[in-house]
Design a protein around this motif. Structure first.
Motif, PDB file in Angstrom:
ATOM      1  N   GLY A  81       0.842  -1.185   0.000  1.00 39.85           N
ATOM      2  CA  GLY A  81       0.000   0.000   0.000  1.00 39.85           C
ATOM      3  C   GLY A  81       0.881   1.240   0.000  1.00 39.85           C
ATOM      4  N   ALA A  82       0.400   2.289   0.633  1.00 35.98           N
ATOM      5  CA  ALA A  82       1.148   3.550   0.675  1.00 35.98           C
ATOM      6  C   ALA A  82       0.694   4.351   1.891  1.00 35.98           C
ATOM      7  N   TRP A  83       1.279   5.509   2.080  1.00 38.33           N
ATOM      8  CA  TRP A  83       0.907   6.404   3.179  1.00 38.33           C
ATOM      9  C   TRP A  83      -0.590   6.681   3.185  1.00 38.33           C
ATOM     10  N   ASP A  84      -1.163   6.828   1.993  1.00 32.32           N
ATOM     11  CA  ASP A  84      -2.583   7.176   1.886  1.00 32.32           C
ATOM     12  C   ASP A  84      -3.413   6.077   1.219  1.00 32.32           C
ATOM     13  N   ARG A  85      -2.881   4.852   1.177  1.00 32.91           N
ATOM     14  CA  ARG A  85      -3.594   3.759   0.502  1.00 32.91           C
ATOM     15  C   ARG A  85      -3.339   2.433   1.206  1.00 32.91           C
ATOM     16  N   PRO A  86      -4.386   1.686   1.544  1.00 28.82           N
ATOM     17  CA  PRO A  86      -4.181   0.367   2.149  1.00 28.82           C
ATOM     18  C   PRO A  86      -3.565  -0.609   1.149  1.00 28.82           C
ATOM     19  N   ALA A  87      -2.932  -1.622   1.656  1.00 33.84           N
ATOM     20  CA  ALA A  87      -2.477  -2.721   0.804  1.00 33.84           C
ATOM     21  C   ALA A  87      -3.676  -3.589   0.448  1.00 33.84           C
ATOM     22  N   LYS A  88      -3.645  -4.191  -0.726  1.00 34.14           N
ATOM     23  CA  LYS A  88      -4.747  -5.040  -1.179  1.00 34.14           C
ATOM     24  C   LYS A  88      -4.399  -6.511  -0.952  1.00 34.14           C
ATOM     25  N   LEU A  89      -5.385  -7.254  -0.477  1.00 37.44           N
ATOM     26  CA  LEU A  89      -5.181  -8.685  -0.275  1.00 37.44           C
ATOM     27  C   LEU A  89      -5.487  -9.430  -1.570  1.00 37.44           C
ATOM     28  N   LYS A  90      -4.462 -10.057  -2.130  1.00 38.96           N
ATOM     29  CA  LYS A  90      -4.643 -10.844  -3.339  1.00 38.96           C
ATOM     30  C   LYS A  90      -4.786 -12.312  -2.967  1.00 38.96           C
ATOM     31  N   CYS A 124      -2.527 -23.524   1.272  1.00 39.18           N
ATOM     32  CA  CYS A 124      -2.866 -22.344   0.470  1.00 39.18           C
ATOM     33  C   CYS A 124      -4.355 -22.084   0.319  1.00 39.18           C
ATOM     34  N   ASP A 125      -5.196 -22.916   0.894  1.00 35.74           N
ATOM     35  CA  ASP A 125      -6.641 -22.766   0.694  1.00 35.74           C
ATOM     36  C   ASP A 125      -7.353 -22.039   1.833  1.00 35.74           C
ATOM     37  N   HIS A 126      -6.586 -21.481   2.777  1.00 39.99           N
ATOM     38  CA  HIS A 126      -7.206 -20.859   3.957  1.00 39.99           C
ATOM     39  C   HIS A 126      -6.546 -19.504   4.235  1.00 39.99           C
ATOM     40  N   ILE A 127      -6.653 -18.616   3.279  1.00 37.07           N
ATOM     41  CA  ILE A 127      -5.942 -17.337   3.365  1.00 37.07           C
ATOM     42  C   ILE A 127      -6.308 -16.551   4.623  1.00 37.07           C
ATOM     43  N   ASP A 128      -7.561 -16.617   5.060  1.00 34.76           N
ATOM     44  CA  ASP A 128      -7.958 -15.871   6.251  1.00 34.76           C
ATOM     45  C   ASP A 128      -7.208 -16.326   7.502  1.00 34.76           C
ATOM     46  N   LEU A 129      -6.709 -17.558   7.498  1.00 38.59           N
ATOM     47  CA  LEU A 129      -5.950 -18.070   8.637  1.00 38.59           C
ATOM     48  C   LEU A 129      -4.443 -17.948   8.435  1.00 38.59           C
ATOM     49  N   GLN A 130      -4.027 -17.596   7.241  1.00 38.38           N
ATOM     50  CA  GLN A 130      -2.603 -17.589   6.902  1.00 38.38           C
ATOM     51  C   GLN A 130      -2.020 -16.189   6.782  1.00 38.38           C
ATOM     52  N   LYS A 131      -2.861 -15.222   6.573  1.00 37.57           N
ATOM     53  CA  LYS A 131      -2.370 -13.882   6.239  1.00 37.57           C
ATOM     54  C   LYS A 131      -1.992 -13.083   7.475  1.00 37.57           C
ATOM     55  N   ASP A 163      -7.653  -8.555  10.723  1.00 37.72           N
ATOM     56  CA  ASP A 163      -9.101  -8.427  10.519  1.00 37.72           C
ATOM     57  C   ASP A 163      -9.821  -7.839  11.728  1.00 37.72           C
ATOM     58  N   ARG A 164      -9.076  -7.509  12.775  1.00 42.79           N
ATOM     59  CA  ARG A 164      -9.687  -6.883  13.953  1.00 42.79           C
ATOM     60  C   ARG A 164      -9.575  -5.358  13.854  1.00 42.79           C
ATOM     61  N   LYS A 165     -10.546  -4.669  14.399  1.00 44.11           N
ATOM     62  CA  LYS A 165     -10.469  -3.214  14.449  1.00 44.11           C
ATOM     63  C   LYS A 165      -9.438  -2.773  15.471  1.00 44.11           C
ATOM     64  N   GLY A 166      -8.806  -1.644  15.201  1.00 43.46           N
ATOM     65  CA  GLY A 166      -7.779  -1.146  16.097  1.00 43.46           C
ATOM     66  C   GLY A 166      -8.348  -0.665  17.418  1.00 43.46           C
ATOM     67  N   ALA A 205       0.446  -6.409   2.424  1.00 46.02           N
ATOM     68  CA  ALA A 205      -0.468  -7.532   2.648  1.00 46.02           C
ATOM     69  C   ALA A 205       0.194  -8.807   2.142  1.00 46.02           C
ATOM     70  N   MET A 206       0.228  -9.822   2.992  1.00 45.12           N
ATOM     71  CA  MET A 206       0.858 -11.094   2.638  1.00 45.12           C
ATOM     72  C   MET A 206      -0.115 -12.241   2.900  1.00 45.12           C
ATOM     73  N   PRO A 207      -0.796 -12.722   1.860  1.00 46.06           N
ATOM     74  CA  PRO A 207      -1.852 -13.717   2.058  1.00 46.06           C
ATOM     75  C   PRO A 207      -1.360 -15.102   2.477  1.00 46.06           C
ATOM     76  N   PHE A 208      -0.097 -15.449   2.160  1.00 40.54           N
ATOM     77  CA  PHE A 208       0.376 -16.809   2.424  1.00 40.54           C
ATOM     78  C   PHE A 208       1.494 -16.860   3.455  1.00 40.54           C
ATOM     79  N   ILE A 209       1.711 -15.786   4.198  1.00 34.24           N
ATOM     80  CA  ILE A 209       2.901 -15.679   5.027  1.00 34.24           C
ATOM     81  C   ILE A 209       2.971 -16.732   6.138  1.00 34.24           C
ATOM     82  N   ASP A 210       1.840 -17.166   6.668  1.00 35.92           N
ATOM     83  CA  ASP A 210       1.831 -18.194   7.713  1.00 35.92           C
ATOM     84  C   ASP A 210       1.432 -19.566   7.178  1.00 35.92           C
TER      85      ASP A 210
END
Length: 530
Positions: free
Chosen positions: A284-293, A321-328, A396-399, A443-448
């Motif tokens: 992303g950037a200072w004024d832009r979120p990173a996108k989850l691919k 690789c099939d559970h991005i919500d648990l891996q990212k 995915d949690r609010k700050g 954003a890193m969808p497969f990092i874990d």
């Protein structure tokens, strides 16, 4: 049936799919030990930069970026062996290994602000484990991996365990989640048992002089360039044909994205990096979120899925690789044209930069941690510019301060959340407003993905049964006893592949086996029960 090793290396052609540390290490061992001519080695990389998960880029004006550094320690026998042959980035008269060991003599890890809550240091003199949790820890240590199957960590420990100092230190240091594989946690416990008593202050953790791209990847490329190794960037392999029988399996054709084919001859080989923890990342950037691919943007995962359908010995990528919500998770890199924050953190923590390591905010909804490396972290970083890195395990949690998930936040908003937890809003306000701060989220969808619960066989063997001319490399090939998410693991797969397929006088170096050293084990048990 034992594979006949290649005795005609001068006529061999080797194709390495992916350019991470496993492929780079394989290329070194191929030219150095197997005596394959460098001009016969091709590293096929779909991106336009080498290094895989060992990265680092940018400048003072656009901002520096490090997606995340890999932990180092002195008992990485394969890794340090590899780097003992490689001249360092700054001085060709000294190896990367010697440079790194000398650097870590000067800047010793001794984190004095390892865990924070409400902006204050937490006493980590005790791991805070109950008698029951201590017993479960020891029972896990001595359980067999086979008996654990695909259980999660939360299936083994009670919920109170996840509020202990031990878990906060463990999860932030290694990026394990509650739902990660308990079998992988057991491997870590056994592999790093000699570090357990010092984890409270990051004792024994080593770092490279610069970020790992400049300290490791560029020196490796320079070394391989001298041997004429081919770096074929922008070349994506999308499928591989095999001749499969009951006792022999031979790779025959590599299919490239641009419709080209590489037909493998009788003396040709292919080393496949199956899967990647940094695939499909987005900045992303200072004024832009990173996108989850997702997997659609991936090369290595799609390739592994295709070839896994062809034979069971090629493993099963789905658990990884099939559970991005648990891996990212999301990381962020901060560039400051100002010393204020670094000076504040040095005074607050008691650590000069490069000696403190991870600082984890235990009451952060995102479970944020930051690392202030020794400056400069980049060779092109001016003296008046500072850089630090951070990440959040729960994007995915609010700050606590920003009413958005971390995934939705711009770089500026991520820093607002960090300032809140460190109680430095007022200190940093004028510096931010003057434009002297930049923050780039990633954003890193497969990092874990390598920690996902899995069954034995889901990771293929480095050299599968019957393989005549191919091997698997990296974090998703099986290496008994060693631990994923480490550079050591990747380099060990490289040694296993080269020494297993080519006639050399070398053997794969053994895993450091500290679990069988009585003094080490007693010291660890004392730390856990203290």
């Amino acid at each position: 049936m034992e594979k006949m090793k290649n005795k005609n290396p001068k006529d061999a052609n080797v194709y390495l799919i992916g350019s991470g540390i496993a492929s780079l290490a394989s290329a070194v061992y191929l030219v150095k030990d197997a005596k394959v001519p460098g001009k016969n080695i091709h590293i096929l990389e779909k991106d336009n930069i080498l290094g895989g998960a060992l990265d680092g880029s940018g400048n003072k004006d656009d901002g520096f970026v490090v997606r995340g550094g890999r932990m180092h320690e002195k008992h990485y026998t394969c890794y340090w062996d590899l780097l003992s042959y490689i001249p360092s980035y700054d001085d060709p008269k000294i190896s990367v290994r010697d440079e790194s060991f000398e650097f870590n003599k000067k800047f010793v890890s001794n984190g004095q602000a390892r865990l924070l809550k409400n902006g204050e240091k937490i006493d980590v003199s005790s791991y805070g484990l109950s008698l029951k949790q201590q017993a479960e820890f020891l029972r896990l240590l001595f359980s067999s991996e086979k008996s654990l199957g695909n259980k999660r960590i939360e299936d083994w420990f009670d919920q109170a365990f996840f509020e202990t100092n031990f878990w906060h230190i463990w999860t932030s240091m290694f990026a394990f989640q509650k739902w990660s594989s308990v079998a992988e946690m057991r491997r870590y416990m056994k592999r790093f048992i000699h570090l357990i008593d010092g984890l409270k202050r990051l004792g024994g953790v080593m770092r490279t002089k610069y970020n790992q791209y400049h300290s490791v990847v560029i020196p490796l490329k320079r070394y391989l360039d001298e041997y004429g190794v081919n770096f074929d960037l922008g070349h994506e392999v999308v499928d591989i044909d095999f001749n499969l029988s009951s006792d022999k399996k031979t790779a025959t054709v590599l299919h490239l994205k641009d419709k080209d084919e590489i037909v493998l001859g009788k003396n040709d080989y292919v080393f496949i990096t199956n899967g990647s923890i940094t695939e499909s990342t987005d900045n992303g950037a200072w004024d832009r979120p990173a996108k989850l691919k997702g997997i659609a943007a991936s090369g290595s995962w799609k390739l592994w899925k295709k070839i896994a359908k062809k034979d069971d010995v090629f493993g099963n990528p789905s658990p990884f690789c099939d559970h991005i919500d648990l891996q990212k998770w999301y990381s962020f890199t901060v560039t400051l044209k100002d010393n204020t924050f670094h000076e504040y953190m040095e005074n607050f923590s008691g650590n000069v930069d490069g000696t403190g390591g991870l600082v984890t905010l235990t009451d952060s909804n995102w479970m944020m941690s930051i690392v202030i490396a020794r400056q400069p972290h980049f060779p092109n970083q001016p003296k008046d510019v500072k850089v630090f890195w951070g990440y959040g395990l729960y994007p995915d949690r609010k700050g606590n301060y920003i009413n958005k998930t971390m995934a939705e936040c711009t770089g500026k908003e991520i820093l607002e959340e960090l300032w809140y937890h460190l109680k430095v809003h007022d200190l940093m306000k004028s510096i931010v407003n003057s434009g002297k701060v930049n923050c780039i989220p990633t954003a890193m969808p497969f990092i874990d993905s390598e920690f996902m619960p899995r069954e034995i066989g889901d990771r293929p063997q480095v050299i599968p049964a019957g393989a005549t001319n191919f091997a698997f490399l990296g974090q998703f090939a099986e290496v008994p006893k060693d631990v994923v998410f480490t550079v050591e693991y990747s380099v060990r797969t490289a040694q296993t592949a080269v020494y297993g397929l080519f006639e050399t006088d070398k053997k794969v170096m053994p895993v450091y086996d500290s679990i069988h050293k009585p003094k080490v084990l007693l010291k660890a048990i004392k730390a856990i029960t203290g």
